[in-house]
Scaffold this active site. Structure first.
Site, PDB file in Angstrom:
ATOM      1  N   ASP A 189      32.615  -8.917   3.655  1.00 27.58           N
ATOM      2  CA  ASP A 189      32.030  -8.037   2.292  1.00 27.58           C
ATOM      3  C   ASP A 189      32.365  -6.550   2.715  1.00 27.58           C
ATOM      4  OD1 ASP A 189      29.394  -6.576   0.778  1.00 27.58           O
ATOM      5  OD2 ASP A 189      29.259  -5.981   3.214  1.00 27.58           O
TER       6      ASP A 189
ATOM      7  N   ASP B 260      30.864  -2.462   2.429  1.00 23.84           N
ATOM      8  CA  ASP B 260      30.043  -1.554   2.670  1.00 23.84           C
ATOM      9  C   ASP B 260      28.471  -1.572   3.370  1.00 23.84           C
ATOM     10  OD1 ASP B 260      29.934   0.329   0.313  1.00 23.84           O
ATOM     11  OD2 ASP B 260      29.962  -1.276  -0.663  1.00 23.84           O
TER      12      ASP B 260
END
Length: 215
Positions: A4, A6
């Protein structure tokens, strides 16, 4: 390896904080902490729906809000992003080992392209953006798409996430999951490895995450 972006690789949720609170102020309101928390890890469409509901302005022009916030975040991303503890070292170790690696994010392509100036395009064999999948996180589609692009089975992948939305997506996909919370606390989840940060995470640890879940 499936990363991932953020809150997992870079500390960009604080950048989104700035833009979202500014947008709420421009709309004549104040974004509640609960609404902001609900947005973490979500798609742009979901975040804008939460914003409208929180402000009590259901008829706001979503397209105009999206354009404004993407422009603002683009400005902030361009100033440089701060790596999360241990993230850069782990990414370098994964790449040095030659492991197929994908970035799997709810953020749209326009902003991801800016973030890649910090992350390094060469560090990813595939990039899956939130506006390029049929169903965003928490649906498993983003992670399944990434595995397909890498040409590997999802059960052979380790996904690293920081938010409840992302965690739900990764778990549903069938990947082995390492959860490293950033902005929000993550409750213990069956089959998910939970750590305070990526510091000290190495290839041997990732291997143990994979084998402990899939045998």
């Amino acid at each position: 390896m499936l990363f991932d972006m953020d809150g997992t690789l870079v500390d960009s949720e604080k950048v989104w904080d700035v833009a979202l609170y500014e947008l709420a102020a421009r709309a004549g309101g104040t974004l509640s902490p609960a609404a902001r928390h609900a947005m973490v890890g979500s798609s742009m469409a979901t975040s804008m729906r939460i914003l409208r509901e929180d402000l009590g302005q259901p008829d706001r022009d979503e397209a105009a809000d999206v354009e404004w916030i993407e422009s603002r975040v683009e400005e902030l991303f361009a100033q440089g992003l701060v790596w999360r503890p241990g993230a850069l070292e782990l990414l370098h170790a994964v790449r040095a080992a030659g492991l197929p690696t994908a970035l799997v994010t709810s953020t749209g392509r326009r902003l991801v392209e800016i973030a890649l100036n910090t992350l390094g395009r060469e560090n990813f064999d595939a990039v899956v953006c939130g506006d390029e999948v049929s169903a965003p996180k928490p649906d498993p589609t983003p992670y399944l798409t990434a595995a397909d692009l890498l040409g590997v089975k999802i059960a052979e992948c380790v996904a690293i996430e920081d938010s409840p939305t992302g965690l739900a997506s990764a778990v549903a996909s069938g990947a082995a999951v390492l959860a490293v919370p950033a902005e929000l606390e993550l409750p213990p989840t069956d089959g998910v490895h939970l750590r305070d940060s990526l510091e000290g995470v190495d290839l041997a640890f990732l291997g143990s995450v994979l084998t402990s879940i899939h045998g």
